[in-house]
Design an enzyme around this catalytic site. Structure first.
Site, PDB file in Angstrom:
ATOM      1  N   CYS A  95       0.849  -1.198   0.000  1.00 45.21           N
ATOM      2  CA  CYS A  95       0.000   0.000   0.000  1.00 45.21           C
ATOM      3  C   CYS A  95       0.886   1.249   0.000  1.00 45.21           C
ATOM      4  O   CYS A  95       1.867   1.309   0.754  1.00 45.21           O
ATOM      5  CB  CYS A  95      -0.889  -0.016   1.237  1.00 45.21           C
ATOM      6  SG  CYS A  95      -1.827   1.511   1.431  1.00 45.21           S
ATOM      7  N   GLU A 125       3.262  -5.554   9.105  1.00 43.64           N
ATOM      8  CA  GLU A 125       3.592  -4.205   8.599  1.00 43.64           C
ATOM      9  C   GLU A 125       4.758  -3.609   9.401  1.00 43.64           C
ATOM     10  O   GLU A 125       5.684  -3.025   8.820  1.00 43.64           O
ATOM     11  CB  GLU A 125       2.360  -3.294   8.707  1.00 43.64           C
ATOM     12  CG  GLU A 125       2.650  -1.876   8.223  1.00 43.64           C
ATOM     13  CD  GLU A 125       1.549  -0.887   8.565  1.00 43.64           C
ATOM     14  OE1 GLU A 125       0.370  -1.234   8.403  1.00 43.64           O
ATOM     15  OE2 GLU A 125       1.883   0.230   8.984  1.00 43.64           O
TER      16      GLU A 125
HETATM   17  S1  SF4 Z   1      -5.475   0.378   6.195  1.00 46.07           S
HETATM   18 FE1  SF4 Z   1      -3.408  -0.221   5.533  1.00 46.07          FE
HETATM   19  S2  SF4 Z   1      -3.676  -1.183   3.547  1.00 46.07           S
HETATM   20 FE2  SF4 Z   1      -5.548  -0.048   3.985  1.00 46.07          FE
HETATM   21  S3  SF4 Z   1      -5.260   1.967   2.994  1.00 46.07           S
HETATM   22 FE3  SF4 Z   1      -4.605   2.158   5.128  1.00 46.07          FE
HETATM   23  S4  SF4 Z   1      -2.398   1.719   5.106  1.00 46.07           S
HETATM   24 FE4  SF4 Z   1      -3.252   0.993   3.176  1.00 46.07          FE
END
Ligand code: SF4
Length: 277
Positions: A95, A125
């Site tokens: 992401c 993460e």
């Molecule tokens: S929750 Fe995590 S994967 Fe979803 S948009 Fe936010 S940072 Fe990206």
């Protein structure tokens, strides 16, 4: 019976984007290897497996002609480099918000800051972000983990994307008294917070809430906890087949909320069945 669906709810931008990338890769290459489960939703993983997804737990399982996929939570730089070398094609579904946190951590370390990450040290993460830090770092779960007796030189603070801003502010406020220089990056993504706010709004309008999402999904669990803490009768299901339909009887208005890793097709199946009631 009336039905109200929380808004926003379900897939966040990053997970939706990653699934679309993965689907495209599966359609192009047939078999795609993901390092770790690509999404915290068993039904969606099963669907993707039926399209050719193979989940592996170690970079060593990748052979030279494999197509590999990096999940939205990201992986460490070392793993990423190794995957690039060991695979034929690498599809990076990290992401952009997670990528930003990785870059911030990397730059703080290169500027000589001790990097403090607010987050869960066991979360993929956070482990991935740690893998971008060359230098001193630590992960803390909140202000309770800040050692008031310590003194620091240069401190750089950032956050796991799913933390909340109040916790980050609390941590920064504590470190301000313990250090000469402090640099803070707000790397929190609003998607999780917005979904939590939306279930709070929903709670005031309904007689019961069905939360749909994987039992391995931390953000779905959080939605269930919020709903229960507000005194709303709450049912947690992974899919419509788990709904106790007797529970819905006698409730004038039912709310539906979904975790950030619950795909649309599972939500639509549930709301479709509820509408038929
Ligand atoms: S929750 Fe995590 S994967 Fe979803 S948009 Fe936010 S940072 Fe990206």
């Amino acid at each position: 019976m009336k039905l109200v669906v929380a808004s926003p709810t379900g897939l966040c931008f990053g997970v939706r984007r990653a699934i679309e990338q993965l689907e495209k890769a599966l359609a192009t290459y047939g078999t795609v290897y993901a390092l770790g489960s690509p999404i915290h939703n068993p039904q969606e993983v099963a669907r993707l497996k039926s399209l050719g997804l193979e989940v592996i737990m170690n970079v060593n399982e990748v052979s030279g002609d494999a197509v590999v996929f990096v999940r939205a939570h990201g992986i460490s730089r070392a793993e990423l480099e190794e995957l690039k070398i060991k695979s034929r094609v690498m599809v990076d579904g990290t992401c952009p918000f997670v990528r930003n946190a990785q870059k911030r951590a990397e730059s703080l370390a290169s500027e000589g800051y001790k990097v403090i990450i607010l987050g869960d040290s066991e979360h993929p993460e956070v482990r991935g972000i740690l893998g971008y830090i060359e230098g001193d770092s630590c992960v803390i779960g909140g202000k309770k983990d800040v050692d008031n007796s310590a003194r620091y030189g240069k401190i750089g603070i950032l956050s796991q994307t799913t933390q909340n801003e109040a916790s980050l502010a609390d941590v920064v406020a504590k470190f301000v008294f313990l250090t000469d220089e402090i640099k803070v990056y707000n790397t929190i993504c609003r998607a999780t917070i917005e979904r939590q706010e939306s279930i709070k709004n929903l709670a005031g309008q309904v007689d019961g809430i069905i939360v749909i999402g994987g039992r391995n999904s931390a953000n779905t669990r959080k939605l269930v906890e919020i709903s229960e803490s507000l005194g709303v009768p709450t049912m947690w299901v992974e899919h419509a087949g788990e709904v106790d339909w007797g529970w819905t009887r006698g409730r004038g208005t039912i709310g539906v909320a979904a975790g950030g890793s619950t795909p649309d097709w599972l939500i639509n199946d549930l709301t479709g069945k509820l509408k038929r009631l």
